[in-house]
Design a protein around this motif. Structure first.
Motif, PDB file in Angstrom:
ATOM      1  N   LEU A   4      -4.539  -4.928   9.380  1.00  0.00           N
ATOM      2  CA  LEU A   4      -5.376  -3.961   8.734  1.00  0.00           C
ATOM      3  C   LEU A   4      -4.859  -3.964   7.312  1.00  0.00           C
ATOM      4  CD1 LEU A   4      -6.858  -1.662  11.483  1.00  0.00           C
ATOM      5  CD2 LEU A   4      -7.988  -3.734  10.246  1.00  0.00           C
ATOM      6  N   VAL A   5      -3.445  -3.608   7.078  1.00  0.00           N
ATOM      7  CA  VAL A   5      -2.798  -3.333   5.868  1.00  0.00           C
ATOM      8  C   VAL A   5      -2.754  -4.601   5.191  1.00  0.00           C
ATOM      9  CG1 VAL A   5      -0.493  -2.824   5.048  1.00  0.00           C
ATOM     10  CG2 VAL A   5      -1.486  -1.370   6.930  1.00  0.00           C
ATOM     11  N   ARG A   6      -2.649  -5.684   5.844  1.00  0.00           N
ATOM     12  CA  ARG A   6      -2.621  -7.087   5.128  1.00  0.00           C
ATOM     13  C   ARG A   6      -3.920  -7.331   4.690  1.00  0.00           C
ATOM     14  NH1 ARG A   6       1.240  -8.271   9.095  1.00  0.00           N
ATOM     15  NH2 ARG A   6      -0.391  -9.100  10.558  1.00  0.00           N
ATOM     16  N   LEU A   7      -4.902  -7.142   5.225  1.00  0.00           N
ATOM     17  CA  LEU A   7      -6.321  -7.436   4.799  1.00  0.00           C
ATOM     18  C   LEU A   7      -6.845  -6.715   3.539  1.00  0.00           C
ATOM     19  CD1 LEU A   7      -7.976  -7.802   8.293  1.00  0.00           C
ATOM     20  CD2 LEU A   7      -7.488  -9.620   6.803  1.00  0.00           C
ATOM     21  N   HIS A   8      -6.382  -5.360   3.822  1.00  0.00           N
ATOM     22  CA  HIS A   8      -6.821  -4.478   2.857  1.00  0.00           C
ATOM     23  C   HIS A   8      -6.094  -4.800   1.340  1.00  0.00           C
ATOM     24  CE1 HIS A   8      -9.729  -1.567   4.371  1.00  0.00           C
ATOM     25  NE2 HIS A   8      -9.275  -1.897   5.431  1.00  0.00           N
ATOM     26  N   ALA A   9      -4.786  -5.013   1.524  1.00  0.00           N
ATOM     27  CA  ALA A   9      -3.985  -5.296   0.304  1.00  0.00           C
ATOM     28  C   ALA A   9      -4.184  -6.667  -0.306  1.00  0.00           C
ATOM     29  CB  ALA A   9      -2.319  -5.637   0.772  1.00  0.00           C
ATOM     30  N   ALA A  10      -4.820  -7.691   0.660  1.00  0.00           N
ATOM     31  CA  ALA A  10      -5.192  -8.957   0.075  1.00  0.00           C
ATOM     32  C   ALA A  10      -6.559  -8.535  -0.752  1.00  0.00           C
ATOM     33  CB  ALA A  10      -5.496  -9.891   1.099  1.00  0.00           C
TER      34      ALA A  10
END
Length: 319
Positions: free
Chosen positions: A307-313
């Motif tokens: 989830l962190v990666r998706l929001h950062a992307a």
């Protein structure tokens, strides 16, 4: 090829006088372990664990019996204390003791359900609690919890009135989480914890479920010997995994994982988004059930990091 040996190791097998536990007790002793065989505290013929120990000794192995209910705190302490008294250490705990009675859906929990929670969950926790300080002092140890593939869903259509049992699969599913938490706590101490998902035909199972085509096939193919053989490596000091789940049945040994599809992502998600992107939510799967586009959930944090990666992307794209 070097033979796997457990010489000098002390193993406690709960529920070790019958069924799968019986086979495991014999196999560990055959490979050199000193085995503490815990018997069924409710057995009509008290002392079944003594008979198993006598068999092991007659075959040249070392074993000692102890009777007691794993879900009783004092009995659980006594089971582990027996290992320390007899052999001075405890290296392996196989939490095999169990019971399978209980209600079917849609009935609510009854006394049999509560007993299963006590035996499978509390019992595993209590034996580990008693063994833990000894393993820490020794610099390590191996815990093998015994679960069941029934925990992913099972019905017994050939057994009159059994239906979709709600107790056994539910309680066994709880052992998945318990095993991973034990593994996490044990890493710094060299203590490994894994979950065995076994299937084998034993005299105990034959007596409970008789006269079905399913049982006839299992009786021919799901023998105890290969299952017990797989356990030897799972509790060996050289076993490379902890916090993992392994199916063992009929000579097939395989890692079982909890996985999630990459899925569909939209921070402004609507019900229609879920409907219209269902293929992404469901994930890739071929007609034989093989999946792609999934990743393993090692713990809660692994999904959080996704989830962190998706929001950062997303933020990077917006920038």
């Amino acid at each position: 090829m070097t033979e796997l040996r457990l010489d000098g190791k002390v193993a406690v097998v709960t529920g070790g006088a019958k069924g799968i536990g019986y086979g495991i007790s014999h196999k560990l002793a055959q490979r050199g372990a000193k085995v503490v065989v815990n018997g069924n505290y409710r057995a009509s013929g008290a002392g079944e664990e003594v008979e198993v120990v006598e068999e092991i000794r007659a075959l040249g192995g070392e074993a000692t019996p102890v009777n007691g209910a794993v879900h009783d705190p004092e009995s659980a302490k006594r089971i582990i204390a027996k290992a320390i008294e007899a052999y001075g250490r405890v290296d392996i705990v196989v939490n095999n003791a169990g019971t399978s009675a209980g209600p079917s859906v849609p009935k609510g929990p009854d006394d049999a359900f509560q007993e299963q929670v006590a035996v499978h969950i509390y019992g595993s926790m209590l034996t580990v609690e008693a063994a833990w300080p000894h393993m820490v002092a020794q610099g390590g140890g191996s815990i093998l919890n015994v679960g069941s593939m029934a925990s992913v869903g099972v019905s017994f259509p050939e057994v009159a009135g059994s239906g979709w049992n709600s107790a056994y699969p539910t309680v066994k599913a709880g052992v998945f989480g318990l095993t991973r938490q034990m593994a996490g706590a044990g890493r710094q101490h060299g203590i490994k914890a894994n979950l065995l998902l076994p299937r084998a035909i034993t005299p105990l199972k034959l007596a409970r479920i008789s006269g079905s085509k399913l049982l006839e096939w299992q009786a021919e193919h799901l023998h105890m010997e290969p299952l017990a053989a797989s356990v030897v490596y799972m509790v060996h000091p050289d076993f490379p995994a902890t916090g993992q789940y392994f199916s063992s049945a009929g000579g097939r040994v395989a890692r079982v994982v909890i996985a999630t599809a990459d899925g569909y992502f939209n921070p402004n998600l609507t019900p229609e988004d879920v409907r219209d992107n269902w293929a992404q939510v469901w994930g890739g799967q071929d007609p034989d059930g093989h999946i792609h586009g999934f990743y393993e959930l090692l713990d809660q944090d692994s999904e959080h990091q996704q989830l962190v990666r998706l929001h950062a992307a997303l933020k990077g794209h917006e920038a």
